[in-house]
Design a protein around this motif. Structure first.
Motif, PDB file in Angstrom:
ATOM      1  N   ASN A  43       0.933  -1.154   0.180  1.00 30.95           N
ATOM      2  CA  ASN A  43       0.100  -0.067   0.084  1.00 30.95           C
ATOM      3  C   ASN A  43       0.876   1.367   0.068  1.00 30.95           C
ATOM      4  OD1 ASN A  43      -2.960  -0.604   0.029  1.00 30.95           O
ATOM      5  ND2 ASN A  43      -2.518  -1.582   1.919  1.00 30.95           N
ATOM      6  N   LYS A  44       2.007   1.144   0.989  1.00 32.48           N
ATOM      7  CA  LYS A  44       2.808   2.395   1.050  1.00 32.48           C
ATOM      8  C   LYS A  44       3.475   2.725  -0.456  1.00 32.48           C
ATOM      9  CE  LYS A  44       7.110   3.854   2.976  1.00 32.48           C
ATOM     10  NZ  LYS A  44       8.504   3.516   4.136  1.00 32.48           N
ATOM     11  N   LEU A  45       4.325   1.524  -0.948  1.00 30.78           N
ATOM     12  CA  LEU A  45       5.007   1.845  -2.182  1.00 30.78           C
ATOM     13  C   LEU A  45       4.442   2.019  -3.532  1.00 30.78           C
ATOM     14  CD1 LEU A  45       7.766  -1.004  -1.605  1.00 30.78           C
ATOM     15  CD2 LEU A  45       7.774   1.283  -0.895  1.00 30.78           C
ATOM     16  N   PHE A  57      -3.805   1.506  -5.408  1.00 31.84           N
ATOM     17  CA  PHE A  57      -4.454   0.134  -5.903  1.00 31.84           C
ATOM     18  C   PHE A  57      -5.573  -0.215  -4.885  1.00 31.84           C
ATOM     19  CE2 PHE A  57      -0.384   0.243  -8.313  1.00 31.84           C
ATOM     20  CZ  PHE A  57      -0.718  -0.433  -9.195  1.00 31.84           C
ATOM     21  N   SER A  58      -6.714  -0.706  -5.738  1.00 31.62           N
ATOM     22  CA  SER A  58      -7.567  -1.432  -4.930  1.00 31.62           C
ATOM     23  C   SER A  58      -7.312  -2.578  -3.682  1.00 31.62           C
ATOM     24  CB  SER A  58      -8.599  -1.984  -5.732  1.00 31.62           C
ATOM     25  OG  SER A  58      -8.254  -2.957  -6.503  1.00 31.62           O
ATOM     26  N   GLY A  59      -7.895  -2.584  -2.859  1.00 30.29           N
ATOM     27  CA  GLY A  59      -7.686  -3.767  -1.537  1.00 30.29           C
ATOM     28  C   GLY A  59      -7.544  -5.063  -2.300  1.00 30.29           C
ATOM     29  N   ILE A 111       9.176  -4.117  -4.149  1.00 30.21           N
ATOM     30  CA  ILE A 111      10.392  -3.787  -3.643  1.00 30.21           C
ATOM     31  C   ILE A 111      10.725  -2.350  -4.323  1.00 30.21           C
ATOM     32  CG2 ILE A 111      12.779  -3.985  -2.934  1.00 30.21           C
ATOM     33  CD1 ILE A 111      11.293  -6.257  -2.005  1.00 30.21           C
ATOM     34  N   ASP A 112      11.052  -1.375  -3.469  1.00 30.49           N
ATOM     35  CA  ASP A 112      11.605  -0.161  -3.954  1.00 30.49           C
ATOM     36  C   ASP A 112      12.898  -0.073  -4.336  1.00 30.49           C
ATOM     37  OD1 ASP A 112      12.114   2.260  -4.638  1.00 30.49           O
ATOM     38  OD2 ASP A 112      10.829   3.283  -3.326  1.00 30.49           O
ATOM     39  N   TRP A 113      13.386  -0.467  -5.585  1.00 30.25           N
ATOM     40  CA  TRP A 113      14.507  -0.576  -5.737  1.00 30.25           C
ATOM     41  C   TRP A 113      15.401   0.720  -6.201  1.00 30.25           C
ATOM     42  CZ3 TRP A 113      16.434  -5.300  -4.907  1.00 30.25           C
ATOM     43  CH2 TRP A 113      15.527  -6.263  -5.147  1.00 30.25           C
TER      44      TRP A 113
END
Length: 203
Positions: A43-45, A57-59, A111-113
């Motif tokens: 949810n955060k990224l 994005f939707s749940g 993953i936030d690369w």
């Protein structure tokens, strides 16, 4: 020893989770992902832009992304590990219904690369994983990125050869053991105070 390794990992930015808390974070001991952490991070990224506006994005799609990452072991450990690796590197595409009721696909990442500190890093020890026969294996140390078990470490006393850690890790990857853990793992380590070896799943 494990204590020294964990101390170092905490200094590097890993948050320590007690073994009993790591157990409580999973609905079953044969499941290895820390789902609440993964869900929160997804949810955060992730967001997408449409007509100049930012949307989450939707749940439903967040839940689907979690299910999709947990690839079944039908093609064997190595192939499954490769599939999960691809999801981690590339992300996955999900269709969203937009304001004007049209549908469009957007990419979601695990993953936030680009900004490493946007990710969450956790470490736990004696991580209990249930085998098919109901007994458990407990790797010495497991490292998580966004709740996904990325690294498995066997940490031995100085007097014990790292060969013992290597043979335990190879055994634990067996079909009747805990391959569920190793389908996610990106690096495997066996170490004592004087020596260390690392490898990938299957080696």
């Amino acid at each position: 020893s494990s204590d020294l390794a964990i101390e170092l990992l905490v200094e590097l930015g890993y948050k320590y989770i007690k073994p009993e808390d790591a157990e409580k974070m999973r609905e079953r001991l044969d499941r290895v992902v820390l789902k609440d952490i993964l869900k929160s991070q997804l949810n955060k990224l992730n967001s997408f832009e449409y007509k100049g506006e930012c949307h989450k994005f939707s749940g439903k799609n967040i839940n689907q992304a979690m299910l999709d990452l947990d690839e079944p072991l039908i093609d064997g450990l190595i192939k499954t590990n490769e599939k999960i690796y691809d999801h981690l590197i590339v992300g996955k595409s999900f269709e969203e219904t937009l304001n004007d009721t049209s549908k469009k696909s957007f990419s979601l990442k695990y993953i936030d690369w680009d900004n490493v500190w946007n990710n969450e890093f956790h470490v736990t020890e004696e991580y209990s994983i249930e085998r098919l026969d109901g007994t458990t294996r407990r790797p010495d140390i497991v490292l998580f990125v966004n709740g996904i078990p990325f690294a498995v470490i066997e940490c031995k006393k100085t007097a014990i050869s790292i060969k013992e850690g290597i043979s335990q890790t190879i055994r634990n990857q067996g079909k009747d053991e805990v391959p569920n853990l190793f389908k996610f793992s990106q690096i495997l380590i066996s170490a004592n105070k004087n020596e260390v070896k690392y490898a990938t799943t299957g080696t």
